[in-house]
Motif scaffolding. Structure first.
Motif, short mmCIF file in Angstrom:
data_model
loop_
_atom_site.label_atom_id
_atom_site.label_comp_id
_atom_site.label_asym_id
_atom_site.label_seq_id
_atom_site.Cartn_x
_atom_site.Cartn_y
_atom_site.Cartn_z
N UNK A 248 -2.13 2.04 -15.75
CA UNK A 248 -1.49 2.49 -14.99
C UNK A 248 -0.48 2.00 -14.12
N UNK A 249 -1.06 0.73 -13.40
CA UNK A 249 -0.22 -0.08 -13.48
C UNK A 249 0.94 -0.66 -13.55
N UNK A 250 0.30 -1.02 -14.91
CA UNK A 250 1.20 -1.08 -16.12
C UNK A 250 2.62 -0.45 -17.28
N UNK A 251 1.80 0.84 -17.12
CA UNK A 251 2.92 1.86 -17.20
C UNK A 251 3.60 2.20 -16.08
N UNK A 252 3.44 2.26 -14.24
CA UNK A 252 4.51 3.10 -13.72
C UNK A 252 4.82 2.16 -14.22
N UNK B 261 0.83 -1.64 -0.20
CA UNK B 261 0.29 -0.20 0.06
C UNK B 261 0.98 1.12 0.05
N UNK B 262 0.61 2.58 -0.49
CA UNK B 262 1.09 2.95 -0.39
C UNK B 262 1.03 4.21 -1.59
N UNK B 263 1.60 5.42 -2.55
CA UNK B 263 1.24 5.97 -3.37
C UNK B 263 2.82 5.70 -4.67
N UNK B 264 2.59 6.28 -6.05
CA UNK B 264 3.35 6.35 -7.20
C UNK B 264 3.27 7.46 -7.28
N UNK B 265 3.70 7.88 -8.11
CA UNK B 265 3.86 9.09 -8.54
C UNK B 265 4.54 9.34 -10.06
N UNK B 266 4.27 9.24 -10.67
CA UNK B 266 5.12 9.44 -12.27
C UNK B 266 4.97 11.82 -12.53
N UNK B 267 6.31 11.85 -12.11
CA UNK B 267 6.25 13.79 -12.10
C UNK B 267 7.29 14.00 -14.32
N UNK B 268 6.11 14.51 -14.89
CA UNK B 268 7.23 15.14 -15.94
C UNK B 268 7.70 16.41 -15.86
N UNK B 269 6.60 17.63 -15.29
CA UNK B 269 6.91 18.81 -15.39
C UNK B 269 7.07 19.97 -13.55
N UNK B 270 6.75 19.06 -12.97
CA UNK B 270 6.90 19.89 -11.75
C UNK B 270 7.30 18.77 -10.82
N UNK B 271 7.54 19.00 -9.45
CA UNK B 271 7.85 18.60 -8.28
C UNK B 271 7.04 17.71 -7.77
N UNK B 272 7.00 16.01 -7.74
CA UNK B 272 4.89 16.71 -6.63
C UNK B 272 5.09 17.02 -5.29
N UNK B 273 3.83 17.51 -4.37
CA UNK B 273 2.99 18.21 -3.88
C UNK B 273 3.80 17.03 -2.13
N UNK B 274 4.69 15.74 -1.95
CA UNK B 274 4.85 15.46 -1.46
C UNK B 274 6.02 15.46 -1.23
N UNK B 275 6.96 15.87 -1.60
CA UNK B 275 8.81 16.25 -1.89
C UNK B 275 8.95 17.83 -2.45
N UNK C 113 8.55 7.26 -5.85
CA UNK C 113 8.03 8.20 -7.52
C UNK C 113 9.57 8.44 -8.68
N UNK C 114 8.98 8.69 -10.26
CA UNK C 114 9.77 8.69 -10.95
C UNK C 114 9.51 10.36 -11.79
N UNK C 115 10.55 11.08 -11.72
CA UNK C 115 10.55 12.47 -11.96
C UNK C 115 11.57 12.66 -13.05
N UNK D 196 11.44 4.95 3.55
CA UNK D 196 9.79 5.03 2.57
C UNK D 196 10.22 4.76 1.16
N UNK D 197 10.71 6.07 0.51
CA UNK D 197 10.70 7.35 -0.40
C UNK D 197 11.68 5.54 -1.11
N UNK D 198 11.64 5.99 -1.97
CA UNK D 198 11.64 5.28 -3.73
C UNK D 198 12.09 6.25 -4.79
N UNK D 199 12.69 6.88 -4.80
CA UNK D 199 13.26 8.03 -6.31
C UNK D 199 13.84 7.75 -6.70
N UNK D 200 13.20 8.19 -7.94
CA UNK D 200 14.32 7.68 -9.24
C UNK D 200 13.49 9.11 -10.85
#
Length: 266
Positions: A238-242, A98-112, A153-155, A185-189
């Protein structure tokens, strides 16, 4: 002679046989006391023991799942939203995470985001926020970061290079990312500009998931507002895309080094 004496004798014999089989009248009474009450009996019992106001309070026993049922519910292959999940250090696990997974292209995600970065983002909204609304949203965003949930998160490098405010704020934001990437608890790529094989620039997403994949939700932001996606077919996509985006990104260690070098360039 009438049949009444024979009926009485047969009734006594049947009762004696039942007592021998079932443990006698005392055992029968013990079983009656140990048997669970029906809903109607519970209602009558509660009404008799009701308070002085005469209210009827029916206590329905809570339905609890057995350990076997809980194991089946939470770990069966059909319930796994992420067949192969990544931990914060890049290790692979087959347990649902359980948790959250983000893909950010233009902005740094709000949690960071830092406070200055968040204020600059909210200041660019149309229609403009009032000063009170702006401060309220910034405080709320900072408070959300205090909740430590598993976060992958992938930035893209574009989000790291865009200066939503000034040079000093951008340097502080990159330093914040390096700091947060050390959290367990954070994986940043990171996806650099010069990375081959990345054709998913439109994959921006916020995926919130749990042990029950049917309750997962994807949030996609747009100029007109946020869109919430929860259909099973779209969630699978979206799971596959992530995972495909994550597969081509740098690993967490190389991503941390990349951000550190980028901060020096600024």
């Amino acid at each position: 002679m009438g049949t009444r004496p024979f009926r009485a004798a047969r009734s006594l014999l049947a009762r004696a046989g039942a007592d021998r089989v079932k443990g006698g009248p005392q055992g029968h009474r013990r079983r009656r006391r140990a048997a669970p009450l029906t809903r109607a009996a519970e209602a009558r019992h509660s009404q008799e023991a009701g308070g002085p106001d005469g209210d009827v309070k029916v206590a329905v026993p809570e339905r609890r799942s057995t350990p076997q049922q809980a194991h089946t519910t939470h770990t069966c292959p059909a319930s796994r939203p992420w067949p192969v999940a990544a931990s914060s250090r890049g290790r692979r696990t087959h347990e649902p995470t359980p948790g959250r997974r983000d893909v950010a292209i233009l902005f740094v995600p709000g949690l960071l985001q830092t406070e200055h970065y968040a204020r600059a983002v909210f200041s660019s909204r149309v229609p403009e926020l009032t000063p009170d609304e702006l401060e309220l949203r910034v405080r709320h965003r900072m408070a959300r970061q205090e909740i430590a949930i598993p976060y992958e998160v992938v930035i893209h490098e574009a989000a790291l290079r865009f200066r939503v405010s000034d040079r000093v704020s951008s340097q502080a934001q990159l330093a914040r990312l390096v700091e947060l990437s050390e959290a367990d608890h954070i994986s940043l790529r990171v996806i650099p500009f010069d990375l081959d094989g990345f054709a998913r620039a439109s994959s921006t997403m916020k995926y919130v998931g749990g042990l029950l994949p049917k309750l997962d939700t994807v949030v996609r932001d747009a100029p007109h507002g946020s869109v919430f996606i929860d259909s099973e077919a779209q969630l699978n996509a979206y799971r596959t895309r992530f995972r495909k985006v994550e597969a081509v990104a740098l690993d967490p260690e190389r991503s941390r080094d990349f951000i550190h070098r980028l901060a020096k360039e600024l």
